[in-house]
Write a protein that holds these residues in place. Structure first.
Motif, short mmCIF file in Angstrom:
data_model
loop_
_atom_site.label_atom_id
_atom_site.label_comp_id
_atom_site.label_asym_id
_atom_site.label_seq_id
_atom_site.Cartn_x
_atom_site.Cartn_y
_atom_site.Cartn_z
N GLN A 191 0.84 -1.20 0.00
CA GLN A 191 0.00 0.00 0.00
C GLN A 191 0.87 1.26 0.00
OE1 GLN A 191 -3.09 0.35 -0.50
NE2 GLN A 191 -4.27 -1.39 0.28
N CYS B 112 -12.85 0.16 6.97
CA CYS B 112 -12.57 -0.14 5.56
C CYS B 112 -13.79 -0.73 4.87
CB CYS B 112 -11.39 -1.11 5.46
SG CYS B 112 -9.79 -0.40 5.95
N GLU C 59 -4.89 1.18 5.47
CA GLU C 59 -5.74 1.11 4.28
C GLU C 59 -6.87 2.14 4.37
OE1 GLU C 59 -9.22 -1.61 2.54
OE2 GLU C 59 -7.35 -2.77 2.79
N ASP D 228 -5.06 4.57 -1.97
CA ASP D 228 -5.00 3.11 -1.80
C ASP D 228 -5.07 2.42 -3.17
OD1 ASP D 228 -7.78 3.99 -2.04
OD2 ASP D 228 -8.26 1.87 -1.78
#
Length: 384
Positions: A69, A302, A371, A380
């Protein structure tokens, strides 16, 4: 109204960028200490090498996921270099096949698949497909489920299915898209249907473990597992359901998966609102002593951001605002950006256990936190 929304977006972006700046200082300092190791939980403030202890451990891909990432977000090559060390070490996990379980997706989605998506490395593609076929091999065609665990000495656990499994299905969807082989699609969808129909309760809460008769697929019983007990509501399992079903919708466009994700999300939010947007380990455990789990919060954030991509425009802010509140809470109260210690997110809990230390730093909590921050910044990339 539009101006107020734009101002809020600017404020969130500024805050998330400040957090990202701290992350960009913390992770390189950890790399210097970790080197080619594979982190899990720090001991006395510092990571040990989980790869030496157990190369088939289910969390062994998350460190590489963090690094991929950051490589994507910054272009800094040493993130890629150290991520690839983990990927190569996991070849030993293939060799130790008997130790692998349904979390194959977690392990190679964040290593080989991420590598292939960003670099088109053919060796990484082969590793990812190898892992996907191993996951396919765990499928019970009678019960239409992927078995979670390896059988114990008495031959039990062949019918165990765990809610975490929803996050591993992305590996199969990736293999389907890459090869055109619809076996991957069939197994992923039928497993998702089994979980949806048995793990997810009518109120949106979830069972952690469902035990099926492996000979005919009959549901025998449910277990609390890492939660408080049978019939309880383990928050990290709830978060896996939110994100996992949203991802199955992403890869299939089947509305029932999005509806299931939203139902699980609404149950989660109804509970987390009672504790200032921070999740108890189990929403149905006795409140005294109360236990919290930062990893459940990060995973759910997320998942909520994923849902927001797939719902009508006027509904999107419900999920985005909740995710921002969760991530801001973690940043304010449970984040350690000190470059001289390992691990960012504190106060994680592996399972419901009042005797467990309350300040655990767990590698997957950091992954999902990072994330989530990168999602807010639009930096991302889709590991899943």
């Amino acid at each position: 109204m539009q101006q107020r929304s734009n101002e809020k977006d600017t404020e969130v972006n500024f805050w998330a960028q400040q957090v990202f700046n701290k992350i960009k200082k913390k992770i390189p300092a950890e790399i210097k200490r970790v080197s080619t190791g594979i982190p899990y939980i720090p001991v006395n403030g510092y990571y040990e090498d989980e790869g030496n202890r157990n190369i088939t451990w289910w969390t062994n891909g998350f460190w590489a996921g963090i690094l991929w990432q950051l490589y994507h977000a910054t272009g800094t090559k040493y993130y890629r270099t150290y991520a690839q060390y983990t990927e190569k070490r996991l070849d030993d996990a293939f060799a130790n096949f008997m130790g692998l379980d349904h979390d194959i997706g977690f392990m190679w989605q964040h290593t080989a698949v991420a590598d292939y998506r960003l670099t088109k490395n053919k060796r990484s593609m082969a590793r990812g497909l190898h892992a996907a076929n191993l996951l396919n091999g765990r499928y019970n065609p009678v019960g239409k489920f992927i078995k979670a665990c390896n059988p114990d000495e008495s031959g039990k656990r062949n019918g165990w299915v765990i809610i975490d499994s929803m996050m591993n299905l992305s590996l199969l969807y990736w293999a389907r898209d890459l090869t055109g082989d619809l076996r991957f699609d069939y197994i992923a969808r039928t497993h998702a249907n089994t979980v949806m129909n048995n793990h997810v309760r009518t109120d949106g809460s979830v069972n952690y473990i469902c035990i099926f008769n492996p000979k005919n697929g009959e549901l025998l019983k449910t277990l609390g597992g890492q939660g408080y007990g049978t019939g309880s509501s383990w928050s990290r399992g709830q978060a896996w359901a939110i994100y996992g079903f949203a991802l199955s919708y992403l890869h299939t466009k089947d509305e029932k998966y999005l509806d299931t994700s939203r139902r699980a999300a609404h149950y989660f939010l109804a509970n987390i609102e009672q504790s200032n947007y921070y999740s108890l380990v189990d929403f149905r455990a006795p409140k005294d002593p109360g236990q919290f789990d930062s990893s459940a919060s990060a995973i759910a954030a997320c998942g909520l951001l994923e849902i927001s991509k797939h719902v009508p425009e006027l509904e999107q802010q419900v999920y985005i605002n909740a995710a921002v509140k969760i991530l801001k809470n973690l940043d304010k109260n449970y984040a350690d950006y000190d470059v001289d210690t390992d691990g960012i997110i504190t106060n994680g809990s592996v399972k419901n256990n009042p005797n467990q230390p309350k300040a655990d730093r767990i590698i997957y909590a950091d992954y999902f936190y990072i994330e989530g921050i990168l999602r807010l910044l639009g930096k991302d990339f889709s590991i899943w």
